[in-house]
Design a protein around this motif. Sequence first.
Motif, mmCIF file in Angstrom:
data_model
loop_
_atom_site.group_PDB
_atom_site.id
_atom_site.type_symbol
_atom_site.label_atom_id
_atom_site.label_comp_id
_atom_site.label_asym_id
_atom_site.label_seq_id
_atom_site.Cartn_x
_atom_site.Cartn_y
_atom_site.Cartn_z
ATOM 1 N N ILE A 39 0.840 -1.202 0.000
ATOM 2 C CA ILE A 39 0.000 0.000 0.000
ATOM 3 C C ILE A 39 0.874 1.250 0.000
ATOM 4 O O ILE A 39 0.582 2.225 -0.715
ATOM 5 C CB ILE A 39 -0.962 -0.009 1.201
ATOM 6 C CG1 ILE A 39 -1.979 -1.130 1.039
ATOM 7 C CG2 ILE A 39 -1.659 1.320 1.376
ATOM 8 C CD1 ILE A 39 -2.853 -1.008 -0.185
ATOM 9 N N LEU A 40 1.945 1.255 0.772
ATOM 10 C CA LEU A 40 2.847 2.405 0.794
ATOM 11 C C LEU A 40 3.420 2.661 -0.599
ATOM 12 O O LEU A 40 3.448 3.802 -1.068
ATOM 13 C CB LEU A 40 3.980 2.189 1.800
ATOM 14 C CG LEU A 40 5.029 3.289 1.875
ATOM 15 C CD1 LEU A 40 4.392 4.591 2.341
ATOM 16 C CD2 LEU A 40 6.152 2.889 2.779
ATOM 17 N N GLY A 41 3.857 1.617 -1.271
ATOM 18 C CA GLY A 41 4.384 1.781 -2.621
ATOM 19 C C GLY A 41 3.341 2.257 -3.607
ATOM 20 O O GLY A 41 3.647 3.003 -4.546
ATOM 21 N N THR A 42 2.100 1.841 -3.392
ATOM 22 C CA THR A 42 1.022 2.239 -4.292
ATOM 23 C C THR A 42 0.670 3.711 -4.153
ATOM 24 O O THR A 42 0.442 4.409 -5.148
ATOM 25 C CB THR A 42 -0.225 1.374 -4.026
ATOM 26 O OG1 THR A 42 0.135 -0.001 -4.167
ATOM 27 C CG2 THR A 42 -1.342 1.713 -4.978
ATOM 28 N N ILE A 43 0.650 4.222 -2.924
ATOM 29 C CA ILE A 43 0.197 5.603 -2.700
ATOM 30 C C ILE A 43 1.345 6.600 -2.562
ATOM 31 O O ILE A 43 1.104 7.786 -2.343
ATOM 32 C CB ILE A 43 -0.704 5.688 -1.459
ATOM 33 C CG1 ILE A 43 0.076 5.337 -0.189
ATOM 34 C CG2 ILE A 43 -1.915 4.810 -1.614
ATOM 35 C CD1 ILE A 43 -0.666 5.677 1.074
ATOM 36 N N LEU A 44 2.573 6.136 -2.717
ATOM 37 C CA LEU A 44 3.717 7.015 -2.485
ATOM 38 C C LEU A 44 3.740 8.216 -3.423
ATOM 39 O O LEU A 44 4.067 9.332 -3.003
ATOM 40 C CB LEU A 44 5.023 6.226 -2.587
ATOM 41 C CG LEU A 44 6.261 6.893 -2.018
ATOM 42 C CD1 LEU A 44 6.034 7.234 -0.544
ATOM 43 C CD2 LEU A 44 7.452 6.000 -2.155
ATOM 44 N N SER A 45 3.376 8.036 -4.659
ATOM 45 C CA SER A 45 3.386 9.175 -5.585
ATOM 46 C C SER A 45 2.336 10.214 -5.185
ATOM 47 O O SER A 45 2.582 11.427 -5.289
ATOM 48 C CB SER A 45 3.153 8.709 -7.023
ATOM 49 O OG SER A 45 1.902 8.071 -7.125
ATOM 50 N N SER A 46 1.178 9.782 -4.719
ATOM 51 C CA SER A 46 0.167 10.724 -4.231
ATOM 52 C C SER A 46 0.633 11.439 -2.969
ATOM 53 O O SER A 46 0.389 12.637 -2.794
ATOM 54 C CB SER A 46 -1.140 9.988 -3.937
ATOM 55 O OG SER A 46 -1.623 9.372 -5.086
#
Length: 89
Positions: A39-46
């Motif tokens: 989840i951290l990797g998924t939302i890191l750009s946001s």
Amino acid sequence: MRTIQVSEMIDVQKFNRFHLQILLCCIFIIICDGYDMFILGTILSSLRAEWRITTVEAGLFSSYALFGMMMERWSLDRWRINSAERKSF
């Protein structure tokens, strides 16, 4: 006294429902363990855009999260070993 050859005993065992349950339990544990980093990797750009942080800071954030998980595992392992040693005496 009867002698048992463990390797031979394992070789003749069939894959049954118990083995499937153990396998599924282990898969579930692995999935749950890595979910937070996924989840951290998924939302890191946001998060980078919202918090206005650089790529380096985002990388450090991820590294600190992974390091924190490692330290948690290590400390829980130490606690488990120490509590087991206290109970054995």
